[in-house]
Design a protein around this motif. Structure first.
Motif, PDB file in Angstrom:
ATOM      1  N   HIS A   1       2.700 -41.221 -32.435  1.00 30.23           N
ATOM      2  CA  HIS A   1       2.751 -41.040 -30.976  1.00 30.23           C
ATOM      3  C   HIS A   1       1.603 -41.747 -30.263  1.00 30.23           C
ATOM      4  O   HIS A   1       0.437 -41.548 -30.596  1.00 30.23           O
ATOM      5  N   ASN A   2       1.950 -42.545 -29.274  1.00 28.08           N
ATOM      6  CA  ASN A   2       0.942 -43.283 -28.514  1.00 28.08           C
ATOM      7  C   ASN A   2       0.078 -42.386 -27.647  1.00 28.08           C
ATOM      8  O   ASN A   2      -1.022 -42.771 -27.245  1.00 28.08           O
ATOM      9  N   ASP A   3       0.561 -41.191 -27.315  1.00 29.61           N
ATOM     10  CA  ASP A   3      -0.207 -40.307 -26.444  1.00 29.61           C
ATOM     11  C   ASP A   3      -1.258 -39.485 -27.203  1.00 29.61           C
ATOM     12  O   ASP A   3      -1.981 -38.694 -26.605  1.00 29.61           O
ATOM     13  N   VAL A   4      -1.346 -39.683 -28.517  1.00 25.76           N
ATOM     14  CA  VAL A   4      -2.415 -39.054 -29.303  1.00 25.76           C
ATOM     15  C   VAL A   4      -3.567 -40.046 -29.364  1.00 25.76           C
ATOM     16  O   VAL A   4      -3.387 -41.190 -29.795  1.00 25.76           O
ATOM     17  N   ASP A   5      -4.757 -39.625 -28.913  1.00 20.33           N
ATOM     18  CA  ASP A   5      -5.866 -40.575 -28.823  1.00 20.33           C
ATOM     19  C   ASP A   5      -6.397 -40.965 -30.202  1.00 20.33           C
ATOM     20  O   ASP A   5      -6.137 -40.309 -31.214  1.00 20.33           O
ATOM     21  N   ALA A   6      -7.151 -42.044 -30.234  1.00 15.40           N
ATOM     22  CA  ALA A   6      -7.607 -42.649 -31.486  1.00 15.40           C
ATOM     23  C   ALA A   6      -8.489 -41.709 -32.297  1.00 15.40           C
ATOM     24  O   ALA A   6      -8.407 -41.675 -33.537  1.00 15.40           O
ATOM     25  N   VAL A   7      -9.328 -40.940 -31.634  1.00 15.68           N
ATOM     26  CA  VAL A   7     -10.215 -40.016 -32.342  1.00 15.68           C
ATOM     27  C   VAL A   7      -9.404 -38.945 -33.058  1.00 15.68           C
ATOM     28  O   VAL A   7      -9.654 -38.624 -34.226  1.00 15.68           O
TER      29      VAL A   7
END
Length: 202
Positions: free
Chosen positions: A114-120
């Motif tokens: 999912h793109n809406d989960v941030d990288a951290v």
């Protein structure tokens, strides 16, 4: 029977099981982003959950959830290698692995897509998943497949889920027993046929 699928999704597992069992079936491609079938049918009308796979029987009955579909297929074909006899400890071992793959691996991969989960968050989640895969790598040091030397429905499911690592840039190349497992499974004729039918690189 008709299997509703999306290429490389978890529906590939029952697709493999259908071919391993030697049953006759049809494939129906589903666009899971648009929730439409290749025939432009509303997929929500077929499965209100909106997910693949769905197995549609000759009488129109529909079955969902991949591990359950795999059990149904194996039972219909009396394929007791894929899914051992009811009541046997061997069957419970396969079901035990099916449940682990569903709850601990499949769902651990999901947020990484999912793109809406941030990288951290993705880094942290990937780290947790990696620990599970390291444990799994150790389990596969003791046999060719999850329950020993026989290929089961659980192995089909694990093969599909491990294949997602490349889509989320999760490096598992150093996990040698997982790599050996993937190579053994992909070499199976039924697996190669299923992948080719879904347009996947073999």
């Amino acid at each position: 029977m008709k299997l509703y699928y999306s290429p490389a999704a978890c529906s590939l597992a029952p697709h493999i099981v259908l071919r391993e069992a030697g049953l006759t079936f049809h494939l129906e491609l589903v666009d899971t982003a648009r929730h439409q079938t290749a025939g432009n049918a509303d997929y929500y009308a077929i499965n209100p959950k909106g997910m693949v796979p769905v197995l549609e029987l000759a009488d129109g009955t529909r079955l969902t959830e991949g591990p359950v579909i795999a059990q149904y297929i194996a039972d219909q074909a009396n394929a007791t290698t894929l899914m051992p006899e009811a009541g046997s400890m061997q069957r419970y071992r396969v079901m035990e692995w099916q449940n682990y793959i569903t709850s601990e691996l499949h769902k651990s991969f999901t947020p990484l897509f999912h793109n809406d989960v941030d990288a951290v968050a993705k880094t942290a989640l990937a780290g947790v998943l990696r620990k599970k895969l390291e444990w799994l790598n150790d389990q596969l040091a003791h046999g060719h497949y999850l329950t020993g030397e026989a290929f089961t429905a659980a192995d089909a499911y694990l093969f599909v889920v491990l294949g997602w690592a490349k889509f989320v840039s999760l490096d598992i190349s150093d996990l040698i027993h997982l790599q050996g497992f993937m190579q053994r499974v992909q070499a199976r004729p039924a697996v190669r046929q299923a992948m080719q039918a879904e347009g996947l690189r073999v």
